[in-house]
Design a protein around this motif. Structure first.
Motif, PDB file in Angstrom:
ATOM      1  N   GLN A  83      -3.988  -6.863  14.060  1.00 26.74           N
ATOM      2  CA  GLN A  83      -5.221  -7.572  13.667  1.00 26.74           C
ATOM      3  C   GLN A  83      -5.313  -8.088  12.467  1.00 26.74           C
ATOM      4  N   SER A 140       1.124  -9.894  16.678  1.00 26.29           N
ATOM      5  CA  SER A 140       1.047 -10.309  18.053  1.00 26.29           C
ATOM      6  C   SER A 140       0.318 -11.929  17.950  1.00 26.29           C
ATOM      7  N   HIS A 190      -4.517   1.881  17.388  1.00 24.18           N
ATOM      8  CA  HIS A 190      -4.323   1.548  19.022  1.00 24.18           C
ATOM      9  C   HIS A 190      -3.558   2.257  19.808  1.00 24.18           C
TER      10      HIS A 190
END
Ligand SMILES: Cc1ncc(COP(=O)(O)O)c(C=O)c1O
Length: 392
Positions: free
Chosen positions: A183, A203, A104
């Protein structure tokens, strides 16, 4: 007029809806409890207690100590703090970091920013399934390598890396190991000892928690240079008043993800497999960009030959199906994303990457409807492209 069928949301890798139970856990801290956790009065102590409880929840899921958790404003800040903070703190030992071409941008751009501080950055390539070869990492390591950062699962293809194997190699060379688990956290075991990592990013909004809150695991003994200046919050590792309701939501969401992992991933697998099968067997030449069996269960990462995925996405959106593409808009032209480019897909597929990611609200009937819509619109785009070629 008949009512339009309800929209089908297949972009859970971008953001998941807030779980009502998570919202209930957050509710008191959204408006009933005004305290700042740094205040000594009763309201402050109440906020501090909520923060401590959430920290214990996150630490429990990761299998680490509460003092090893740093709360952040999300995955981006956690990645930045891990890569820049750990590298700068270790700069006296060496100025080389290793990452991978499909990370990312929160990792990749953070690593590249270190060049301004005299670091060299090696970006490892991946095989056609998106995996980093252990030998490639071993060959890239040097005596001055201080940090390796490789994500646990990719956000465009869902490809899962063998982090324990890569960590062993990094550690043998004396480097710290960071993994971006943003993820993966809602679907895989993220015990930091089993993964053998020193830093791990999370997250909340990828696992049915609120947006703009995350955490970084920092193994005891790993130093971090500060990126934000101000108060001494988070044991002096991240300045700024803590997002108490968000952090409470992260703790609740992560605990629920761990407790329900088997049941959730079985559901995701059933739904994403049905969707992928419908599209792959439609005779359009579509393929998967993540390797079967080594892809996150929620992912159906598709690529179509000679189809512009952005046009497909727009048609699907107009038809009530919400997905995303593997394209990034760069200076006005739609280029395949850095992930799709690194996979080395045949040229015909490079603009045709479509990411469908399922979640808890999806149904089997939706997979049929969405699969039919994807096939119908991809077919139409194929025909348009063929007609254009004939005219040319
Ligand atoms: C793998 C990965 N890392 C980092 C991030 C950034 O996280 P956030 O949106 O919480 O800043 C994302 C978000 O999509 C992601 O998928």
């Amino acid at each position: 007029m008949p009512a339009a069928p309800p929209r089908i949301y297949l972009d859970h890798a971008a953001a998941t809806p807030l779980d009502p139970a998570v919202f209930e856990a957050m509710r008191p801290y959204l408006w009933l409890a005004p305290g700042n956790p740094s205040s000594v009065h009763c309201a402050g102590r109440r906020a501090r207690a909520a923060l401590d409880a959430a920290r214990r929840q996150v630490a429990d899921v990761l299998g680490c100590g509460p003092s090893e958790i740093v709360f952040t404003s999300g995955g981006t800040e956690a990645d930045n703090l891990a890569v820049i903070g750990a590298a700068l703190a270790a700069a006296r030992r060496g100025r080389h970091v290793v990452t991978c071409a499909i990370e990312h941008h929160a990792v990749l751009f953070a690593a590249r920013s270190l060049r301004a501080h005299g670091f060299e950055v090696t970006e490892l390539g991946v095989d056609p399934t998106g995996r980093v070869a252990p030998d490639a990492l071993a060959n890239a390591l040097r005596p001055d390598t201080v940090l390796v950062s490789i994500g646990l699962a990719n956000n465009e293809t869902g490809t899962i890396q063998d982090i324990p194997a890569l960590s062993r190699i990094a550690h043998a060379a004396g480097a710290w190991m960071h993994t971006d688990a943003v993820q993966a956290a809602g679907q895989l075991d993220i015990n930091v000892d089993r993964l053998d990592v020193d830093l791990l990013s999370l997250s909340a909004h990828k696992l049915y928690g609120p947006k703009a809150v995350g955490a970084l695991y920092v193994r005891g003994g790993v130093a971090l240079a500060r990126l934000a200046f101000g108060g001494a919050q988070e044991r002096d590792r991240r300045a700024g008043t803590e997002n108490v309701p968000g952090i409470v939501g992260l703790g609740a969401a992560l605990t629920r993800a761990r407790d329900r992992r088997a049941e959730r991933t079985a559901t995701y697998r059933r739904l994403s497999s049905a969707l992928a099968a419908r599209v792959l067997h439609a005779g359009l030449g579509a393929r998967l960009t993540g390797p079967p069996g080594r892809t996150l269960p929620s992912f159906a990462p598709l690529a179509f030959p000679n189809v512009d995925a952005t046009s497909l996405l727009i048609r699907l959106d107009l038809d009530g199906v919400e997905v995303s593409t593997g394209a990034a808009c760069t200076s006005g032209s739609l280029e395949p994303s850095h992930v799709i480019q690194a996979l080395g897909l045949p040229a015909a597929y490079r603009r045709g990457a479509l990411r469908c990611t399922v979640g808890l609200g999806n149904t089997d009937e939706e997979m049929q409807r969405a699969g039919d819509a994807i096939v119908r619109h991809a077919q139409a785009l194929h025909e348009l492209a063929a007609a254009r070629t004939e005219v040319d």
